[in-house]
Design a protein around this motif. Sequence first.
Motif, short mmCIF file in Angstrom:
data_model
loop_
_atom_site.label_atom_id
_atom_site.label_comp_id
_atom_site.label_asym_id
_atom_site.label_seq_id
_atom_site.Cartn_x
_atom_site.Cartn_y
_atom_site.Cartn_z
N GLU A 1 -4.67 -9.32 -19.47
CA GLU A 1 -5.64 -9.03 -18.42
C GLU A 1 -5.53 -7.59 -17.89
O GLU A 1 -6.54 -6.99 -17.52
CB GLU A 1 -5.47 -10.02 -17.27
N VAL A 2 -4.30 -7.07 -17.82
CA VAL A 2 -4.10 -5.70 -17.35
C VAL A 2 -3.16 -5.00 -18.33
O VAL A 2 -1.97 -4.84 -18.07
CB VAL A 2 -3.50 -5.67 -15.92
N PRO A 3 -3.68 -4.57 -19.46
CA PRO A 3 -2.82 -3.94 -20.47
C PRO A 3 -2.23 -2.62 -19.97
O PRO A 3 -2.95 -1.79 -19.41
CB PRO A 3 -3.76 -3.70 -21.66
N PRO A 4 -0.95 -2.41 -20.18
CA PRO A 4 -0.34 -1.13 -19.80
C PRO A 4 -0.57 -0.10 -20.90
O PRO A 4 -1.14 -0.41 -21.95
CB PRO A 4 1.14 -1.48 -19.68
N THR B 1 0.84 -1.20 0.00
CA THR B 1 0.00 0.00 0.00
C THR B 1 0.87 1.25 0.00
O THR B 1 0.43 2.32 -0.45
CB THR B 1 -0.92 0.01 1.23
N GLU B 2 2.12 1.11 0.49
CA GLU B 2 3.01 2.26 0.54
C GLU B 2 3.29 2.82 -0.86
O GLU B 2 3.43 4.02 -1.05
CB GLU B 2 4.32 1.89 1.23
N LEU B 3 3.39 1.93 -1.84
CA LEU B 3 3.62 2.39 -3.21
C LEU B 3 2.45 3.25 -3.67
O LEU B 3 2.64 4.33 -4.25
CB LEU B 3 3.81 1.20 -4.16
N LEU B 4 1.24 2.79 -3.41
CA LEU B 4 0.06 3.55 -3.83
C LEU B 4 0.01 4.91 -3.14
O LEU B 4 -0.33 5.92 -3.75
CB LEU B 4 -1.20 2.74 -3.52
N GLU B 5 0.36 4.93 -1.85
CA GLU B 5 0.35 6.18 -1.11
C GLU B 5 1.41 7.15 -1.65
O GLU B 5 1.17 8.36 -1.76
CB GLU B 5 0.61 5.89 0.37
N SER B 6 2.59 6.62 -2.00
CA SER B 6 3.65 7.48 -2.52
C SER B 6 3.28 8.06 -3.87
O SER B 6 3.64 9.20 -4.19
CB SER B 6 4.96 6.71 -2.62
N ALA C 1 -4.23 -9.60 -9.30
CA ALA C 1 -5.21 -8.80 -8.56
C ALA C 1 -4.58 -7.48 -8.12
O ALA C 1 -5.20 -6.42 -8.22
CB ALA C 1 -5.72 -9.58 -7.35
N TYR C 2 -3.34 -7.54 -7.62
CA TYR C 2 -2.68 -6.29 -7.22
C TYR C 2 -2.42 -5.41 -8.43
O TYR C 2 -2.55 -4.18 -8.37
CB TYR C 2 -1.35 -6.59 -6.51
N LEU C 3 -2.05 -6.03 -9.54
CA LEU C 3 -1.78 -5.27 -10.76
C LEU C 3 -3.04 -4.52 -11.21
O LEU C 3 -2.96 -3.36 -11.64
CB LEU C 3 -1.28 -6.21 -11.85
N ARG C 4 -4.19 -5.18 -11.09
CA ARG C 4 -5.45 -4.50 -11.43
C ARG C 4 -5.69 -3.31 -10.49
O ARG C 4 -6.10 -2.24 -10.92
CB ARG C 4 -6.62 -5.48 -11.32
N ARG C 5 -5.43 -3.54 -9.20
CA ARG C 5 -5.63 -2.46 -8.23
C ARG C 5 -4.68 -1.30 -8.53
O ARG C 5 -5.08 -0.13 -8.48
CB ARG C 5 -5.38 -2.99 -6.82
N LEU C 6 -3.42 -1.62 -8.83
CA LEU C 6 -2.44 -0.59 -9.16
C LEU C 6 -2.89 0.19 -10.39
O LEU C 6 -2.83 1.43 -10.42
CB LEU C 6 -1.08 -1.22 -9.41
N HIS C 7 -3.35 -0.52 -11.41
CA HIS C 7 -3.79 0.13 -12.65
C HIS C 7 -4.96 1.06 -12.39
O HIS C 7 -5.02 2.18 -12.93
CB HIS C 7 -4.17 -0.93 -13.68
N LYS C 8 -5.88 0.64 -11.53
CA LYS C 8 -7.05 1.46 -11.20
C LYS C 8 -6.61 2.76 -10.51
O LYS C 8 -7.08 3.85 -10.85
CB LYS C 8 -8.00 0.67 -10.30
#
Length: 383
Positions: free
Chosen positions: A300-303, A236-241, A267-274
């Motif tokens: 599944e999670v295209p960049p 979660t620290e990455l998302l916060e930063s 699943a985390y990759l999807r969350r990160l992308h969102k």
Amino acid sequence: MNGHDAFSPLGSPLPNGSDSSTTECGWVLIGRPHEKASIQRTPIVAQPYSVGRHPDNELCLANPTVSGHHAELISTDGEIFVRDLDSTNGTLLNGRSVHQLTPLQSGDMVHFGNAMFTLERTADERPTKTTLSTDVIDEALAQVQFDKLIEDPAVKPYFQPIIRLEDYRRVGYEVLARSQLVGLETPYKMFRVAAERMEAPQLSVLCRSEGLRIGQTLGADVEYFVNTHPAEMETTELLESLTQLREDNPDLAFTLEVHESAVTSTAYLRRLHKVLNELRIGLAYDDFGAGQARLMELVEVPPDVLKFDVKLIRGLSSASQQHRSMVGSLIKIVKDLNVIPLAEGVEMDTEADICRELGFELAQGYLFGRPGPVGAWTDGENE
């Protein structure tokens, strides 16, 4: 002597004759007693051997960071130990604080405050000792410098251009990190020490924030590609930063690079992308094809951008038709997913031409410019 009692490493008095002895014990300290002095070899000839700024020490150091009675060295049965005497600025052994009686060995680096000395056994003439001492000194310097790297901060961002192959127009920069601190000049050295100290995520955050802070002078009409460290992934620290990074740079266009092997959870990759979409931050997968090509995550999670590893690009001008066809097929898959393919490591005009023919849209590499500080691009260097 400074009046301190002589003790053995176990806390009992040293054997008779050891206290206040002036017989050389086979160890020397190598360093400068003050800033302007030349390097000297000082035999350890008393027990205990006191070090400090006060004249009654065996080794008197005219250094404002050294306490009056800073530390002492104790030798017994051929071994030697160091003990800090509650000094103000502490004693370091190979970059780490000494909190108790600690054994030493030949080649160790000891800091009394910021006064640096190397310990050497006078009878040690092994041919590998010079190399060992150099390694220990380099490691100690890196450890000591790391706090300055983070706190000052002393990270120096470098930028490598990303161009559009259609017209060779510069459309972005990858943000890289260097430092001018001795022992921490390269990203490898910085992140190796950071990993040892469990501070790689903090260093990665710093590299991104400093990179964008300095890089914005290159203009707001380009994209900045910032990196992640594997230790940050799935936290979660990455998302916060990243949220903080967007708040600090509300109008800057930037993309987060993620190594293709760093994420094990789709699943985390999807969350990160969102989260990235909400923050208006792009997503790029780095070094595609360096190991296993993560085609499932790609589907599944295209960049936004897929950076093809240099191994797939180097030698394209002399590669077999099968090799070129394979790269071309991967590019077609990528484009069908509305992902922009980028070729890394382009060094020759012929490689650039083939990359363009195969369908690459973006490229970076020494052909278009080596990584350089911000002034290299604002002053027209590296063109």
